[in-house]
Write a protein that holds these residues in place. Structure first.
Motif, PDB file in Angstrom:
ATOM      1  N   ALA A  32       0.818  -1.218   0.000  1.00 34.87           N
ATOM      2  CA  ALA A  32       0.000   0.000   0.000  1.00 34.87           C
ATOM      3  C   ALA A  32       0.849   1.263   0.000  1.00 34.87           C
ATOM      4  O   ALA A  32       0.408   2.309  -0.488  1.00 34.87           O
ATOM      5  N   ARG A  33       2.071   1.174   0.533  1.00 39.87           N
ATOM      6  CA  ARG A  33       2.911   2.367   0.649  1.00 39.87           C
ATOM      7  C   ARG A  33       3.168   2.999  -0.702  1.00 39.87           C
ATOM      8  O   ARG A  33       3.077   4.226  -0.863  1.00 39.87           O
ATOM      9  N   SER A  34       3.497   2.182  -1.704  1.00 40.67           N
ATOM     10  CA  SER A  34       3.780   2.730  -3.027  1.00 40.67           C
ATOM     11  C   SER A  34       2.557   3.398  -3.632  1.00 40.67           C
ATOM     12  O   SER A  34       2.661   4.405  -4.332  1.00 40.67           O
ATOM     13  N   ARG A  35       1.375   2.861  -3.328  1.00 46.85           N
ATOM     14  CA  ARG A  35       0.145   3.460  -3.868  1.00 46.85           C
ATOM     15  C   ARG A  35      -0.153   4.814  -3.225  1.00 46.85           C
ATOM     16  O   ARG A  35      -0.616   5.740  -3.886  1.00 46.85           O
ATOM     17  N   VAL A  36       0.122   4.907  -1.930  1.00 49.72           N
ATOM     18  CA  VAL A  36      -0.092   6.184  -1.235  1.00 49.72           C
ATOM     19  C   VAL A  36       0.842   7.247  -1.799  1.00 49.72           C
ATOM     20  O   VAL A  36       0.429   8.381  -2.090  1.00 49.72           O
ATOM     21  N   HIS A  37       2.119   6.894  -1.967  1.00 48.92           N
ATOM     22  CA  HIS A  37       3.076   7.867  -2.508  1.00 48.92           C
ATOM     23  C   HIS A  37       2.719   8.250  -3.943  1.00 48.92           C
ATOM     24  O   HIS A  37       2.855   9.413  -4.331  1.00 48.92           O
ATOM     25  N   ALA A  38       2.251   7.268  -4.726  1.00 41.66           N
ATOM     26  CA  ALA A  38       1.843   7.570  -6.099  1.00 41.66           C
ATOM     27  C   ALA A  38       0.651   8.523  -6.114  1.00 41.66           C
ATOM     28  O   ALA A  38       0.566   9.428  -6.948  1.00 41.66           O
ATOM     29  N   ALA A  39      -0.269   8.319  -5.171  1.00 51.30           N
ATOM     30  CA  ALA A  39      -1.444   9.192  -5.085  1.00 51.30           C
ATOM     31  C   ALA A  39      -1.041  10.616  -4.718  1.00 51.30           C
ATOM     32  O   ALA A  39      -1.590  11.591  -5.248  1.00 51.30           O
ATOM     33  N   LEU A  40      -0.068  10.745  -3.830  1.00 49.24           N
ATOM     34  CA  LEU A  40       0.390  12.082  -3.430  1.00 49.24           C
ATOM     35  C   LEU A  40       1.066  12.815  -4.586  1.00 49.24           C
ATOM     36  O   LEU A  40       1.034  14.044  -4.652  1.00 49.24           O
ATOM     37  N   GLU A  41       1.677  12.050  -5.498  1.00 47.23           N
ATOM     38  CA  GLU A  41       2.379  12.664  -6.618  1.00 47.23           C
ATOM     39  C   GLU A  41       1.498  12.790  -7.866  1.00 47.23           C
ATOM     40  O   GLU A  41       1.970  13.246  -8.914  1.00 47.23           O
ATOM     41  N   ASP A  42       0.243  12.386  -7.740  1.00 45.66           N
ATOM     42  CA  ASP A  42      -0.685  12.468  -8.870  1.00 45.66           C
ATOM     43  C   ASP A  42      -0.876  13.932  -9.288  1.00 45.66           C
ATOM     44  O   ASP A  42      -1.150  14.803  -8.463  1.00 45.66           O
ATOM     45  N   ASP A  43      -0.719  14.204 -10.570  1.00 46.20           N
ATOM     46  CA  ASP A  43      -0.839  15.574 -11.089  1.00 46.20           C
ATOM     47  C   ASP A  43      -2.224  16.171 -10.831  1.00 46.20           C
ATOM     48  O   ASP A  43      -2.374  17.394 -10.747  1.00 46.20           O
ATOM     49  N   ARG A  44      -3.226  15.313 -10.697  1.00 45.71           N
ATOM     50  CA  ARG A  44      -4.584  15.834 -10.477  1.00 45.71           C
ATOM     51  C   ARG A  44      -4.716  16.529  -9.132  1.00 45.71           C
ATOM     52  O   ARG A  44      -5.557  17.406  -8.958  1.00 45.71           O
ATOM     53  N   LEU A  45      -3.891  16.143  -8.161  1.00 43.78           N
ATOM     54  CA  LEU A  45      -3.920  16.824  -6.869  1.00 43.78           C
ATOM     55  C   LEU A  45      -3.170  18.150  -6.933  1.00 43.78           C
ATOM     56  O   LEU A  45      -3.469  19.078  -6.189  1.00 43.78           O
ATOM     57  N   GLY A  46      -2.165  18.205  -7.790  1.00 44.70           N
ATOM     58  CA  GLY A  46      -1.423  19.455  -7.975  1.00 44.70           C
ATOM     59  C   GLY A  46      -0.606  19.875  -6.772  1.00 44.70           C
ATOM     60  O   GLY A  46      -0.443  21.068  -6.512  1.00 44.70           O
ATOM     61  N   LEU A  47      -0.065  18.905  -6.024  1.00 44.31           N
ATOM     62  CA  LEU A  47       0.722  19.228  -4.839  1.00 44.31           C
ATOM     63  C   LEU A  47       2.194  19.394  -5.205  1.00 44.31           C
ATOM     64  O   LEU A  47       2.735  18.624  -5.994  1.00 44.31           O
ATOM     65  N   ASP A  48       2.848  20.398  -4.608  1.00 45.90           N
ATOM     66  CA  ASP A  48       4.293  20.506  -4.782  1.00 45.90           C
ATOM     67  C   ASP A  48       4.979  19.748  -3.642  1.00 45.90           C
ATOM     68  O   ASP A  48       4.316  19.176  -2.772  1.00 45.90           O
ATOM     69  N   ASP A  49       6.303  19.728  -3.635  1.00 42.23           N
ATOM     70  CA  ASP A  49       7.045  18.954  -2.633  1.00 42.23           C
ATOM     71  C   ASP A  49       6.724  19.405  -1.211  1.00 42.23           C
ATOM     72  O   ASP A  49       6.586  18.586  -0.299  1.00 42.23           O
ATOM     73  N   GLN A  50       6.601  20.710  -1.020  1.00 40.01           N
ATOM     74  CA  GLN A  50       6.327  21.235   0.317  1.00 40.01           C
ATOM     75  C   GLN A  50       4.938  20.829   0.792  1.00 40.01           C
ATOM     76  O   GLN A  50       4.750  20.445   1.957  1.00 40.01           O
ATOM     77  N   GLN A  51       3.974  20.878  -0.089  1.00 43.22           N
ATOM     78  CA  GLN A  51       2.611  20.489   0.277  1.00 43.22           C
ATOM     79  C   GLN A  51       2.528  18.990   0.576  1.00 43.22           C
ATOM     80  O   GLN A  51       1.827  18.572   1.498  1.00 43.22           O
ATOM     81  N   ARG A  52       3.258  18.180  -0.196  1.00 44.01           N
ATOM     82  CA  ARG A  52       3.286  16.740   0.092  1.00 44.01           C
ATOM     83  C   ARG A  52       3.905  16.471   1.461  1.00 44.01           C
ATOM     84  O   ARG A  52       3.452  15.597   2.205  1.00 44.01           O
ATOM     85  N   ALA A  53       4.935  17.243   1.788  1.00 44.02           N
ATOM     86  CA  ALA A  53       5.572  17.077   3.097  1.00 44.02           C
ATOM     87  C   ALA A  53       4.602  17.420   4.225  1.00 44.02           C
ATOM     88  O   ALA A  53       4.588  16.765   5.283  1.00 44.02           O
ATOM     89  N   VAL A  54       3.773  18.438   4.020  1.00 48.19           N
ATOM     90  CA  VAL A  54       2.776  18.826   5.033  1.00 48.19           C
ATOM     91  C   VAL A  54       1.753  17.713   5.220  1.00 48.19           C
ATOM     92  O   VAL A  54       1.353  17.399   6.356  1.00 48.19           O
ATOM     93  N   VAL A  55       1.324  17.092   4.118  1.00 50.85           N
ATOM     94  CA  VAL A  55       0.366  15.993   4.202  1.00 50.85           C
ATOM     95  C   VAL A  55       0.973  14.826   4.975  1.00 50.85           C
ATOM     96  O   VAL A  55       0.331  14.235   5.855  1.00 50.85           O
ATOM     97  N   MET A  56       2.233  14.489   4.679  1.00 52.35           N
ATOM     98  CA  MET A  56       2.895  13.391   5.384  1.00 52.35           C
ATOM     99  C   MET A  56       3.060  13.716   6.861  1.00 52.35           C
ATOM    100  O   MET A  56       2.930  12.848   7.728  1.00 52.35           O
ATOM    101  N   GLN A  57       3.301  14.982   7.143  1.00 51.51           N
ATOM    102  CA  GLN A  57       3.428  15.398   8.546  1.00 51.51           C
ATOM    103  C   GLN A  57       2.102  15.230   9.278  1.00 51.51           C
ATOM    104  O   GLN A  57       2.057  14.831  10.440  1.00 51.51           O
ATOM    105  N   GLU A  58       1.007  15.526   8.581  1.00 55.95           N
ATOM    106  CA  GLU A  58      -0.310  15.355   9.190  1.00 55.95           C
ATOM    107  C   GLU A  58      -0.623  13.875   9.405  1.00 55.95           C
ATOM    108  O   GLU A  58      -1.218  13.501  10.425  1.00 55.95           O
ATOM    109  N   ILE A  59      -0.214  13.034   8.460  1.00 58.74           N
ATOM    110  CA  ILE A  59      -0.449  11.597   8.609  1.00 58.74           C
ATOM    111  C   ILE A  59       0.291  11.065   9.835  1.00 58.74           C
ATOM    112  O   ILE A  59      -0.253  10.289  10.621  1.00 58.74           O
ATOM    113  N   TYR A  60       1.540  11.508   9.989  1.00 59.38           N
ATOM    114  CA  TYR A  60       2.330  11.092  11.155  1.00 59.38           C
ATOM    115  C   TYR A  60       2.335  12.202  12.192  1.00 59.38           C
ATOM    116  O   TYR A  60       3.374  12.734  12.568  1.00 59.38           O
ATOM    117  N   ASP A  61       1.171  12.573  12.642  1.00 61.18           N
ATOM    118  CA  ASP A  61       1.009  13.622  13.646  1.00 61.18           C
ATOM    119  C   ASP A  61       1.757  13.220  14.916  1.00 61.18           C
ATOM    120  O   ASP A  61       1.510  12.161  15.495  1.00 61.18           O
TER     121      ASP A  61
END
Length: 200
Positions: A32-61
């Motif tokens: 599942a880990r690879s699928r989560v990372h692929a979803a975070l990098e999906d162009d449809r979400l339009g997240l940059d590296d900093q925004q992805r880092a914020v999401v990961m930080q929220e996941i590992y609160d």
């Protein structure tokens, strides 16, 4: 990917917390880990590296036990990584070209007009930079500041480079290669930023 999308777009604190917990469990399994990372990098979400880092930080609160454990593990990995020399070239020709281009730019901007420049290089990627600079500017006198001399051979750094162990910043005056009257024409600080103490 739908869970990641809902987490990113939800405005509910409660829902975001539940989704983060679900993704935290998903990230604990390889499949599942690879699928989560692929979803975070999906162009449809339009997240940059900093925004992805914020999401990961929220996941590992860090307010959760799982988040605290993850944060402690990441800190230890980061500390170990900082103390481990790295060769950014390896067998990758494209990376080797990038390193060569960087060193050529440094040499052209700061060193080529000097007869016998003296250079200090510090950081995880310094070994590769020393080797490349030694080939480009054999008239350069290069000092490589290292946290360890273990497994370091002359082929790693080149014949025009002298490797020295870095002291603590307060003991810099006791290191003759770093504090002699002969000043450095250039100091190159590779990652991490902690080396700035000695560089200054």
């Amino acid at each position: 990917s739908s869970v990641v999308t809902h987490l990113v777009r939800s405005t509910s604190v409660d829902i975001r917390g539940r989704l983060a917990k679900l993704l935290r469990h998903a990230l604990s399994t390889d499949s599942a880990r690879s699928r989560v990372h692929a979803a975070l990098e999906d162009d449809r979400l339009g997240l940059d590296d900093q925004q992805r880092a914020v999401v990961m930080q929220e996941i590992y609160d860090v307010r959760t036990l799982a988040g605290q454990a993850k944060a402690e593990m990441m800190m230890k990995l980061h500390q170990d990584l900082e103390q481990t020399p790295a060769d950014p070239t390896g067998r990758d020709e494209k990376r080797r070209q990038h390193v060569t281009a960087l060193v050529e730019a440094i040499h052209k901007a700061y060193l080529q007009h000097l007869a016998h420049p003296r250079v200090l290089m510090i950081g995880r990627v310094a070994r590769a930079l020393c080797r490349s600079l030694g080939l480009l500017g054999p008239n350069c006198s290069i000092v490589l500041g290292e946290t360890t001399l273990e497994n370091l051979s002359s082929s790693d750094i080149g014949p025009s480079t002298k490797a020295v162990l870095l002291p603590m910043p307060r003991a810099l005056g006791e290191a003759p290669e770093l504090s002699s009257g002969e000043k450095f024409d250039l100091v190159v600080l590779g990652e991490p930023a902690g080396y700035c103490d000695i560089g200054e």
